[in-house]
Design an enzyme around this catalytic site. Structure first.
Site, mmCIF file in Angstrom:
data_model
loop_
_atom_site.group_PDB
_atom_site.id
_atom_site.type_symbol
_atom_site.label_atom_id
_atom_site.label_comp_id
_atom_site.label_asym_id
_atom_site.label_seq_id
_atom_site.Cartn_x
_atom_site.Cartn_y
_atom_site.Cartn_z
ATOM 1 N N SER A 10 0.859 -1.189 0.000
ATOM 2 C CA SER A 10 0.000 0.000 0.000
ATOM 3 C C SER A 10 0.888 1.229 0.000
ATOM 4 O O SER A 10 1.665 1.443 0.945
ATOM 5 C CB SER A 10 -0.883 0.011 1.246
ATOM 6 O OG SER A 10 -1.384 1.323 1.423
ATOM 7 N N HIS A 35 -1.056 -1.349 -4.293
ATOM 8 C CA HIS A 35 -2.346 -1.102 -3.653
ATOM 9 C C HIS A 35 -2.496 0.405 -3.449
ATOM 10 O O HIS A 35 -1.634 1.057 -2.845
ATOM 11 C CB HIS A 35 -2.407 -1.858 -2.327
ATOM 12 C CG HIS A 35 -3.731 -1.776 -1.642
ATOM 13 N ND1 HIS A 35 -4.819 -2.528 -2.024
ATOM 14 C CD2 HIS A 35 -4.144 -1.026 -0.588
ATOM 15 C CE1 HIS A 35 -5.851 -2.249 -1.240
ATOM 16 N NE2 HIS A 35 -5.465 -1.338 -0.358
ATOM 17 N N ASP A 37 -4.789 3.382 -2.044
ATOM 18 C CA ASP A 37 -5.861 3.672 -1.084
ATOM 19 C C ASP A 37 -6.464 5.048 -1.303
ATOM 20 O O ASP A 37 -5.790 6.062 -1.131
ATOM 21 C CB ASP A 37 -5.307 3.593 0.344
ATOM 22 C CG ASP A 37 -5.095 2.154 0.789
ATOM 23 O OD1 ASP A 37 -6.027 1.347 0.637
ATOM 24 O OD2 ASP A 37 -3.990 1.850 1.286
ATOM 25 N N MET A 39 -9.166 7.717 -0.080
ATOM 26 C CA MET A 39 -10.008 8.097 1.074
ATOM 27 C C MET A 39 -10.553 9.500 0.862
ATOM 28 O O MET A 39 -9.848 10.366 0.336
ATOM 29 C CB MET A 39 -9.181 8.058 2.357
ATOM 30 C CG MET A 39 -8.490 6.726 2.584
ATOM 31 S SD MET A 39 -7.667 6.705 4.173
ATOM 32 C CE MET A 39 -6.782 5.142 4.074
ATOM 33 N N HIS A 73 -8.325 0.746 -4.106
ATOM 34 C CA HIS A 73 -9.249 0.471 -2.994
ATOM 35 C C HIS A 73 -9.993 1.766 -2.681
ATOM 36 O O HIS A 73 -9.430 2.688 -2.078
ATOM 37 C CB HIS A 73 -8.415 -0.028 -1.791
ATOM 38 C CG HIS A 73 -9.194 -0.218 -0.532
ATOM 39 N ND1 HIS A 73 -8.589 -0.375 0.701
ATOM 40 C CD2 HIS A 73 -10.527 -0.286 -0.302
ATOM 41 C CE1 HIS A 73 -9.518 -0.517 1.629
ATOM 42 N NE2 HIS A 73 -10.699 -0.460 1.053
ATOM 43 N N MET A 75 -12.310 4.002 -0.747
ATOM 44 C CA MET A 75 -12.983 4.230 0.537
ATOM 45 C C MET A 75 -13.664 5.585 0.388
ATOM 46 O O MET A 75 -13.270 6.580 1.005
ATOM 47 C CB MET A 75 -11.958 4.220 1.675
ATOM 48 C CG MET A 75 -11.409 2.828 1.961
ATOM 49 S SD MET A 75 -9.854 2.836 2.887
ATOM 50 C CE MET A 75 -8.698 2.997 1.534
ATOM 51 N N MET A 144 -11.110 -6.462 5.126
ATOM 52 C CA MET A 144 -10.352 -5.510 5.942
ATOM 53 C C MET A 144 -10.023 -6.157 7.284
ATOM 54 O O MET A 144 -10.922 -6.673 7.961
ATOM 55 C CB MET A 144 -11.170 -4.241 6.195
ATOM 56 C CG MET A 144 -11.434 -3.384 4.969
ATOM 57 S SD MET A 144 -9.957 -2.904 4.064
ATOM 58 C CE MET A 144 -9.073 -1.930 5.291
ATOM 59 N N ASP A 186 -6.262 -6.823 4.083
ATOM 60 C CA ASP A 186 -5.697 -5.470 4.123
ATOM 61 C C ASP A 186 -5.756 -4.911 5.536
ATOM 62 O O ASP A 186 -6.835 -4.702 6.096
ATOM 63 C CB ASP A 186 -6.518 -4.584 3.162
ATOM 64 C CG ASP A 186 -5.994 -3.162 3.058
ATOM 65 O OD1 ASP A 186 -4.930 -2.856 3.624
ATOM 66 O OD2 ASP A 186 -6.673 -2.351 2.389
#
Ligand code: DX5
Ligand code: ZN
Length: 231
Positions: A10, A35, A37, A39, A73, A75, A144, A186
């Site tokens: 990540s 990966h 992320d 957010m 990913h 979020m 998760m 993860d």
């Protein structure tokens, strides 16, 4: 028989001022995927990176001369608006949280229509019943093992039982002629717990702080591969 394990660092824990090099270095050190992320300070209480950054790292995410998988990913809530932007920015796989989509089946279809592989992500307390009607539409299930929002948290042990349940579900699905679906984990994964996590059924491992907090990425990834040998 050695399994087809994927290690997906990540970049949340990478040095953002040198992100292209951080992506390249971790792949040169033996990682398989990147990966990514995303957010939004709404679905989760943190704000990170979007499609512009995905596009910026695309040319650095190369492994053995070929594009490495950028595993996005999401979020974010809502999710649909941003999916085509990530596909255009070079994402290969996009996963989202079912609580963040009003129409889960539609979101999975949208990801596929954009030419990406689709993943569904379940938080520690999100039930497996979400998987019931979607296995034919997903390429990856992401469990998760921390509550999403931050890197550097500790692995939640109850994830191991959840992984075993999903592995049972996926084995039955494959035995009935279903395609291979990856099972990714993860949060809080490191060289000391990766073997136990693999034994519980995961085949794809996200690790952020465990890799990027150390000066020698190759040493960490090698020790993870060593721990996975024979499982
Ligand atoms: C958490 C993110 C994870 C996280 C992993 O919301 O989805 O990908 O960055 O970081 P570590 O490996 O440090 O727990
Ligand atoms: Zn993640």
């Amino acid at each position: 028989m050695s399994k087809d394990y994927i290690i997906a660092p990540s970049i949340l824990s990478a040095d953002f001022a040198r992100l292209g090099d951080e992506v390249k270095n971790v792949l040169d050190s033996g990682a398989d995927w990147i990966h990514f992320d995303v957010m939004d300070n709404h679905y989760v209480p943190n704000l990170t990176i979007g499609p512009l950054v995905c596009e910026a790292i695309r040319s650095y995410a190369i492994k053995d001369g070929k594009p490495a998988c950028i595993d996005v990913h999401l979020m974010v809530e809502p999710v649909d608006r941003i999916i085509p932007d990530f596909a255009k920015a070079g994402a290969n796989l996009i996963s989202f949280h079912p609580e963040a989509s009003a129409h889960i089946d539609r979101t999975l279809g949208l990801i596929k229509d954009c030419g990406c592989q689709a993943g569904i992500t379940l938080n520690p307390a999100t039930p497996l019943s979400y998987l019931e009607y979607i296995l034919d539409k997903v390429d990856l299930i992401l469990l998760m093992s921390v509550n999403p929002g931050f890197g550097g948290q500790s692995f939640i042990p109850s994830t191991l039982e959840k992984l075993k349940s999903v592995r049972g579900m996926l084995n039955a699905y494959e035995a009935n002629g279903g395609k291979k679906i990856r099972l990714e984990v993860d949060g809080g994964v490191n060289a000391s717990n990766i073997a136990q996590i693999a034994q519980a059924g995961a085949d794809t491992f996200v690790a952020g702080s465990a890799i990027y907090s150390k000066p020698d990425y190759k040493a960490v990834i090698d020790s993870m591969r060593e721990a996975l040998k024979g499982i």
